[in-house]
Design an enzyme around this catalytic site. Structure first.
Site, PDB file in Angstrom:
ATOM      1  N   CYS A 296     -51.999  -1.632   2.339  1.00 58.29           N
ATOM      2  CA  CYS A 296     -52.367  -2.985   1.911  1.00 58.29           C
ATOM      3  C   CYS A 296     -51.215  -3.441   1.029  1.00 58.29           C
ATOM      4  CB  CYS A 296     -53.707  -2.990   1.199  1.00 58.29           C
ATOM      5  SG  CYS A 296     -53.942  -1.688  -0.009  1.00 58.29           S
ATOM      6  N   SER A 297     -51.463  -3.857  -0.190  1.00 59.02           N
ATOM      7  CA  SER A 297     -50.344  -4.182  -1.063  1.00 59.02           C
ATOM      8  C   SER A 297     -49.889  -2.931  -1.805  1.00 59.02           C
ATOM      9  CB  SER A 297     -50.753  -5.256  -2.070  1.00 59.02           C
ATOM     10  OG  SER A 297     -51.167  -6.400  -1.376  1.00 59.02           O
TER      11      SER A 297
END
Lengths: 591, 549
Positions: A296-297
């Site tokens: 994800c991030s």
């Protein structure tokens, strides 16, 4: 203790969630660790409500009313306490104390650093070594830990890997990273490509590119298939939960208010997005035999949710009581889910708080609703884990990563939760669990209509909303009876053999009368939920509980038959449940 | 008329049957007068037998010469038939259309059905009003059985025997009947043994705009109150709707004329609104392309769950008046055949443990729905896929069953029956081989000679072989009043009916089987233990003379 201004306040009212129900009158105590409300009842029974300070999410002083000074306490366990003080001064004191007590500044102030479940150092060490991530990798048949491999499907040799987003920005690339992905791909001979799954919505990932981060460019990586999944970020999730809780605490909502509120909160939409991503991963590994790299991030929120969910879908081990512990230890704790920040253990940035882990537990619950026989544990296990994550009574969920945990010497100063849960595992068993199903990969439906609102979690403390008789309790007591019945049977057969002279008599005369009232007959046949007095099913249906065998005990005060319609619902009542922390019991045991 | 005239093509080979979550079946399609049958003629695949009466609507589509008929059933199932040949397909479609919309009751399948089982207990004779009156008589002498309606002239929708206050004579009953919609004067619905309070039901009083009153009606109602006691009139309509009814000659009791009664208005929707609600709900459940938001929004917009909540709330109110307030209750809406019956029957389930047994529940349905004149045939003529003009269709009975399911879910150990019984009743109310739900009232059933010409549903249900399927393994008789929660969080969508065909039930069935297994195994174990104890005790007594010198 220095934060407690007034340790005891008398004549405090505990207002009921349902306005038409009579509120309780009692005494409020503040201890170093708990807020305790002791209700004064007529018949010498003490009804106690214990709330751990760490469980308190917010304390709010509401505007003064004619009847007193109200204080609203919202808990991370979704319990709501609405207290009414006679004196403004007391209210203010309690308010200030709780503000401070519920938001410790340093890790060392957390409950876990003073809590001792009466174990010695050996127990403590064994407790911490009980769940070992390294063991789990070897269980999966992996000897090297070069990859952060969270799951290996033994049959297909496809792997599930996790990382954070690449720092690609708009143009930059990294040849080593590209080669690494290729290596993962080549390690799996079954499939010519690997999936790279970005769990974020595409828009968010693109925005990140401008900040020098972003996602993999398919042109630069050979043989990857890139996928976005659309799980929103921690801020969206935090707001969504906030809205959901507003719906849960509405007073006498109409069906339309409730359903509209549920929709507008977006909560189930987010749960579905996590589930969808988990199912995508499981399908890729199982059906396409492809390896998957997930990010994800930062790689510690959405990635943790999705990978751990995929593990549960793919591997039956993680559907057991111990397996779930291993999974949490591995995918969440060791891979650096920032529990301290996300749960708001300490007085830090409120923007870091987010119900990421709660959502994971809910996804597991949703699965268990659809597939009632595949989990070894029941709903209470998930709720207990949830409470413990926020309780900070054990050290497991303190800190934001392994390094922080080492720094505060958690393993030396606190105890591990898992032995405690294991000791009580009989409470958490799913009587319908069928081991024969264990080898199957789970294929849940992710159609919206198969997701339900989790009343047992978010309205946990509104007992009146729950079914009045519990099938789970009933079956648990039956399985308990079964164990005792089998034991009794063996013993009787032995005695019979002795009486027949087949076996020698080891212990003198046979003693059947004692056996007559043996344990099997003492076991209650049904969970008797004793009536809490009369109630008002009309408005919110916090209704009389009638467990099988429960005695009717609601002779009510003479209500005027000519009263208004609302008076029809008024009735004598005793308030909510007794919430006693297990710690209290344990303390009593030892003393 | 011959059915053969309607069947243009009785048989087509190579038809493919598609159903969600089931393997496709290829086989021969046959049309008979009452059934659509698809058989693969292989031993191990099940055949499809579908009553034409169960078909709610059909749609046809063509791709080249391959025709497809989508059959939507009243039990909410949707199946697809792929039929090779355009002509065959058209013929089949028009035959199904004609056969599923026959107007004449006497052409319905129950008149042709011959049971393959031996009828041991004739369900037509199982529930006689005299029987239940005997029970009542043993508790109180305040009531009598009146034959005032023996030729159905006083009230066409009432049965011939009615329980009324002892002190009210038949003449007064006739006058009271002329003051009530459809002649439905107040009659006894339920007697609460614990405190002698009663639920009565009626239709709206015909007060009209000029506030007509009727001394006999007032006397009749007051006769049920003890001295100095007050009662509650629960009007299932909102005050606004009840006001509007005055313009059409209806209305509600003026408190001035009924000083001992307090009137409470609730808001149960009228039947045409309920039908719309069902159509919207089922549409939402069947559309699998929804996002979460859209699904929740459509669920909300259907209002189905709101209707469930409102009906249950009103039933709780009636039960509370009786059990908590110690006050008698009169329930009515407009006609007294729909929302009124929902409320009186649900209140009895809450109050009376007997209604939670299989037998008691059958008695309840027989007394409060069939005898009480709920117009089943009109209400159940069409179901959720009805697309034509609706006449008086409405899922009133289905909503009642849904409410029972909600209570059952909250008190899973207090009912002798399980969800299967409720689903079965839903199916049979809409399409059945049995005559029980034909006709709209007792008088009509008599004319149709149902008890001679058709088999009763109860004759079948009450066979031990069938009953087993409907028994709740968790049942433990519980003599308490059971108060359900009506909080929105406590009321769930009835998946067993509405998602029945949209999900795989394998896992849920397994869970149920496992539960049954645990309970059964435990019983066996306890039996074994007990028998071992007896053996041992016996041995002891045999041995004891030897041991004592």
């Amino acid at each position: 203790m220095e934060h407690i201004i007034t340790p005891k306040v008398e004549y405090v009212k505990l207002l009921n969630t349902y306005p038409e129900k009579k509120s309780a009158l009692g005494t409020l105590y503040l201890t170093a660790t708990h807020l305790i409300y002791v209700e004064q009842t007529n018949n010498n029974t003490r009804t106690e409500t214990w709330v751990l300070h760490h469980h308190i999410m917010s304390v709010e002083k509401l505007p003064l009313t004619a009847s007193g000074c109200p204080l609203l306490i919202c808990c991370k366990t979704f319990q709501l306490l609405h207290l009414l003080f006679q004196r403004e001064r007391d209210c203010q004191d309690v308010f200030q104390s709780l503000l401070r007590l519920s938001q410790p500044v340093k890790e060392e102030e957390l409950y876990a650093f003073l809590y001792n479940p009466h174990q010695n150092e050996v127990d403590r060490r064994q407790g911490w070594e009980f769940i070992s991530v390294a063991n789990d990798f070897s269980r999966m048949g992996l000897s090297n830990e070069y990859w952060e491999i969270s799951h290996l499907n033994k049959n297909y040799e496809a792997a599930l890997c996790r990382c954070s987003q690449p720092l690609s920005g708009l143009t930059s690339r990294c040849v080593e990273d590209e080669q690494m992905l290729q290596a993962i791909s080549q390690a799996n001979s079954n499939c010519p490509f690997i999936y790279v799954v970005d769990t974020r919505p595409k828009l968010n990932a693109m925005a990140n590119r401008a900040a020098g981060k972003g996602y993999e460019n398919e042109d630069n990586y050979s043989n990857i298939r890139f996928q976005f999944q659309g799980i929103e970020n921690i801020h969206v999730m935090r707001n969504s939960l906030q809205k959901l809780l507003e719906v849960c605490s509405m007073k006498s909502p109409s069906m339309s208010d409730y359903l509209t509120g549920l929709e507008n909160s977006g909560w189930l939409r987010h749960i579905k997005s996590v589930m969808d991503a988990g199912v995508f991963l499981a399908k890729a590994v199982c059906d396409e035999r492809a390896s998957v790299l997930v990010h994800c991030s930062d790689g510690w929120d959405r990635t943790a949710q999705v990978c751990s969910l995929a593990c549960i879908l793919l591997d039956p081990y993680y559907r057991t009581i111990k397996g779930l512990m291993v999974l949490i230890e591995k995918e969440w704790i060791s891979f650096g889910h920032k529990f301290s920040h996300r749960c708001g253990h300490l007085d830090t940035d409120p923007k870091e708080v987010s119900p990421v882990f709660t959502q994971f537990l809910e996804c597991v619950w949703q699965l268990s609703e659809q597939l009632p026989c595949v989990f070894e544990f029941n709903e209470r296990y998930l709720i207990e884990i949830h409470n413990q994550v926020y309780a900070c009574q054990y050290g497991n969920f303190i800190g934001n990563c392994q390094k922080e945990r080492l720094d505060v010497r958690l393993h030396e100063k606190t105890f591990s939760l898992w032995p405690y849960l294991l000791k009580n595992q009989h409470l958490y068993r799913n009587p319908l669990y069928r081991r024969s199903l264990e080898s199957t990969v789970l294929r849940p439906s992710t159609l919206p209509l198969h997701f339900k609102f989790w009343c047992g979690m978010y309205n946990h403390y509104d007992r009146g909303m729950h079914p009045k008789q519990s099938v789970l309790d009933q079956l648990l007591s039956l399985t308990q009876k079964q164990v005792e019945g089998e034991r009794t049977m063996t013993e009787l057969q032995r005695q019979l053999a002795v009486a027949d002279g087949v076996l020698p008599d080891p212990s003198g005369p046979i003693n059947t009368p004692a056996e007559q009232d043996g344990p099997s007959e003492k076991t209650p046949t049904a969970p008797v939920v004793q009536s809490n007095g009369s109630c008002a099913p009309l408005i919110n249906g916090d209704a009389e509980e009638a467990g099988p065998g429960a005695e009717k005990c609601n002779e009510k005060e003479g209500a005027d038959p000519g009263a208004t319609e609302h008076d029809l619902t008024s009735s004598e009542d005793k308030p909510v449940s007794v919430e006693t922390e297990h710690s209290k019991e344990e303390e009593q045991e030892s003393s | 008329m011959e059915f053969a005239e309607l069947i243009k093509t009785p048989r087509v080979d190579g038809v493919v049957l598609r159903r969600p979550f089931m393997p496709t079946v290829e086989g021969t399609l046959c049309l008979t007068g009452h059934h659509l049958i698809l058989s693969s003629r292989q031993d191990n695949t099940e055949e499809l037998w579908l009553l034409h009466a169960n078909i709610d609507s059909t749609e046809k589509r063509f791709v080249g010469s391959l025709g497809t008929i989508i059959v939507k059933c009243k039990d909410l199932r949707v199946i697809q038939l792929d039929i090779p040949g355009m002509e065959e397909c058209l013929n089949i479609a028009s035959s199904i259309e004609a056969l599923s919309t026959l107007d004449s009751v006497s052409l319905m399948y129950p008149f042709f059905y011959r049971p393959l089982f031996e009828v041991i207990e004739d369900g037509w004779q199982s529930f006689v009003p005299e029987e239940s009156f005997k029970d009542l008589e043993s508790m109180t002498d305040e009531w009598r059985l009146s034959e005032v309606n023996k030729d159905f002239s006083v009230c066409p929708s009432y049965p011939s025997l009615l329980t009324v206050p002892r002190d009210i004579d038949d003449e007064s009953l006739c006058k009271a009947a002329s003051f009530r919609h459809g002649g439905r004067f107040p009659v006894l619905s339920y007697y609460h043994k614990k405190n002698g309070m009663v639920i009565m039901r009626a239709a709206q009083p015909l007060t009209g705009t000029n506030g007509r009153r009727c001394k006999e009606d007032e006397k009749l109602i007051n006769a049920t109150l003890c001295a100095g006691k007050r009662g509650y009139i629960i009007d299932t309509r909102t005050i606004a709707v009840a006001q509007q009814a005055k313009a059409r000659g209806g209305g509600f009791e003026q408190e001035a004329n009924y000083p001992q009664w307090r009137r409470i208005h609730k808001a149960i929707e009228r039947s045409n609104v309920l039908q719309d609600s069902l159509i919207k709900l089922v549409e939402a459940c069947n559309d699998q392309s929804h996002s979460m938001d859209r699904w929740l929004s459509k669920l909300e917009a259907s209002n189905w769950q709101s209707n469930v909540k409102e009906i249950l709330t009103t039933a709780c109110l009636a039960a509370q008046c009786i059990d908590r307030e110690g006050a008698s209750v009169l329930v009515h809406g407009t006609e007294g055949t729909d929302s009124t019956l929902q409320v009186t029957s649900l209140a009895q389930i809450i109050l009376d443990p007997a209604c939670r047994t299989i037998r008691g529940f059958e008695v309840l349905i027989e007394r409060e729905w069939l005898q009480a004149g709920h117009p089943f045939q009109q209400r159940c003529a069409q179901s959720a896929y009805s697309n034509g003009k609706l006449r008086s269709e409405a899922p009133v009975f289905l909503l009642f069953l849904d409410c029972v399911w909600q209570i059952l879910r909250q008190f899973p150990c207090s009912f002798q029956f399980n969800e299967n019984l409720l689903i079965m009743l839903f199916e049979h109310a809409y399409a059945s081989q049995f005559g029980t739900f034909l006709g709209n009232c007792v008088a009509e059933r008599g004319k149709l000679q149902l008890s001679q010409k058709t088999v009763s549903l109860w004759s079948w249900v009450n066979r031990p072989q069938e009953l087993e399927r409907f028994l709740n393994p968790l049942y433990e008789p519980n003599n308490l009043v059971i108060w359900p929660s009506v909080a929105p969080q406590s009321l769930l969508l009835w998946e067993g009916v509405f998602l029945r065909w949209n999900r795989s039930t394998k896992c849920l069935d397994e869970a149920y089987q496992e539960m049954v297994h645990i309970i059964e195994y435990n019983k066996e174990l306890q039996n074994k233990v007990n028998s071992l104890r007896r053996q041992l005790a016996q041995l002891e007594t045999e041995d004891s003379p030897l041991q004592t010198p």
